[in-house]
Design a protein around this motif. Structure first.
Motif, mmCIF file in Angstrom:
data_model
loop_
_atom_site.group_PDB
_atom_site.id
_atom_site.type_symbol
_atom_site.label_atom_id
_atom_site.label_comp_id
_atom_site.label_asym_id
_atom_site.label_seq_id
_atom_site.Cartn_x
_atom_site.Cartn_y
_atom_site.Cartn_z
ATOM 1 N N HIS A 16 2.979 -7.586 -7.036
ATOM 2 C CA HIS A 16 1.650 -7.587 -7.655
ATOM 3 C C HIS A 16 0.706 -6.636 -6.937
ATOM 4 N N MET A 17 0.699 -6.701 -5.612
ATOM 5 C CA MET A 17 -0.179 -5.818 -4.844
ATOM 6 C C MET A 17 0.232 -4.355 -4.999
ATOM 7 N N ILE A 74 -5.503 -8.058 -2.968
ATOM 8 C CA ILE A 74 -4.880 -8.460 -1.708
ATOM 9 C C ILE A 74 -5.412 -9.823 -1.265
ATOM 10 N N VAL A 75 -6.731 -10.008 -1.341
ATOM 11 C CA VAL A 75 -7.307 -11.298 -0.943
ATOM 12 C C VAL A 75 -6.814 -12.416 -1.859
ATOM 13 N N PRO A 105 -10.636 -2.629 -6.070
ATOM 14 C CA PRO A 105 -9.679 -3.515 -6.761
ATOM 15 C C PRO A 105 -8.471 -3.865 -5.909
ATOM 16 N N ILE A 106 -8.060 -2.949 -5.023
ATOM 17 C CA ILE A 106 -6.907 -3.232 -4.155
ATOM 18 C C ILE A 106 -7.247 -4.371 -3.189
ATOM 19 N N LEU A 156 0.831 -1.208 0.000
ATOM 20 C CA LEU A 156 0.000 0.000 0.000
ATOM 21 C C LEU A 156 0.864 1.256 0.000
ATOM 22 N N LEU A 157 1.883 1.270 0.852
ATOM 23 C CA LEU A 157 2.758 2.443 0.926
ATOM 24 C C LEU A 157 3.511 2.657 -0.383
#
Length: 318
Positions: A198-199, A246-247, A241-242, A117-118
């Motif tokens: 990927h994330m 992540i899941v 979408p994030i 995320l960062l």
């Protein structure tokens, strides 16, 4: 709400159908494994009569389709059967290994999700700059490397040369929490590096798409600071979408640990399935494979539900 419930119900039914098909594939695939548990127990010098007798005692002389329905019926009742190699209850054998695998995946997620995320937010804010390009180079490089290569590189630098972390993750139920975390550090870092890219790229792409909308421009014209525009307006609208990616990567963390557990000799479900394949312990291989498949299907189902629930077109239909 009725429309959302109907779509979720369809996804659940599709997940159950997928899991049933996967169970057939698992059972059929295990039957084609080379070798035989009877020969593994008795040795290669065993007579055909002795092999036939032990196969009969283990129930392996029953036709495959009958054994499949017997196995499926037992699974539906929560009974995984008995391991052929040591006679232990498979559920008792799997439980501590599955907990170890979940802990490993959770620790990798704790490392990778905040960093993703960062990194994605920073890359989106400074897109097309040296910062963005550097992050893209690092993420593309990490995607290109397989898990075992990343694991061996980390062992070389952090264990062999630096001596900071142990190269083998030997833990059990009596291991203290601090010692367990230290032992899990290298495999957790390996998994985190593999899924981080990927994330991070999905976070960057989602935020950039949102930043091009008119309401973002309106917020900026009102004089709001860029940080507030990002956190208060862009990020909440980019979460769908994030969260989905992540899941899906969490599903990969749990099902993709086999290679990592073997590299670090970590006593998880992946190491158990490899050991069971070597011993030709068919019921254990089937149970582990089905658990991996069920976990992957359930987490992908959660990802689908999250994407449905966060879809404004379904929440506010015209």
């Amino acid at each position: 709400m009725y429309q959302i419930g109907k779509i979720i119900g369809q996804r659940v039914a599709l997940g159950a159908l997928t899991l049933w098909i996967v169970s057939i594939v698992i059972f059929a695939g295990v039957q084609f494994l080379p070798g035989d548990i009877a020969t593994e127990i008795l040795g290669r010098s065993a007579t055909p009569e002795a092999v036939a007798a032990i196969r009969k005692s283990l129930g392996l002389d029953v036709p495959a389709h009958i054994r499949y329905f017997q196995w499926l019926g037992s699974i539906l009742q929560g009974n995984f059967g008995t391991a052929l190699a040591n006679g232990r209850d498979i559920a008792e054998l799997i439980r501590p290994r599955f907990i170890n695998t979940l802990l490993l995946a959770l620790s990798a997620a704790v490392i990778s999700v905040p960093l993703a995320l960062l990194g994605g937010i920073v890359a989106a804010l400074y897109r097309n700059t040296i910062v963005d390009r550097s992050i893209n180079i690092v993420t593309l490089a990490s995607i290109s490397f397989p898990e075992f290569f990343v694991g061996y590189v980390l062992i070389l630098f952090l264990s062999v040369q630096a001596g900071i972390l142990p190269s083998m993750s030997d833990v059990d139920s009596s291991t203290a929490l601090v010692d367990r975390l230290i032992a899990m550090a290298l495999p957790s870092l390996t998994l985190a590096v593999v899924v981080l890219a990927h994330m991070m790229r999905m976070t960057r792409t989602s935020i950039i798409n949102v930043l091009g909308n008119q309401y973002i421009e309106t917020a900026r014209l009102k004089g709001l600071p860029e940080r507030r525009v990002l956190v208060g307006h862009a990020l909440p609208n980019a979460l769908a979408p994030i969260a989905n990616v992540i899941v899906m990567n969490l599903a990969y963390l749990i099902t993709g640990v086999v290679v990592v557990e073997v590299v670090f000799v970590y006593p998880g479900l992946g190491q158990l399935i490899v050991d069971s394949v070597q011993k030709r312990d068919i019921p254990v291989v089937q149970a582990c494979s089905l658990i991996f498949a069920a976990t992957y299907v359930v987490l992908n189902l959660i990802a689908d539900i999250l994407s449905i629930v966060t879809n404004p077109r379904l929440l506010h239909p015209k």
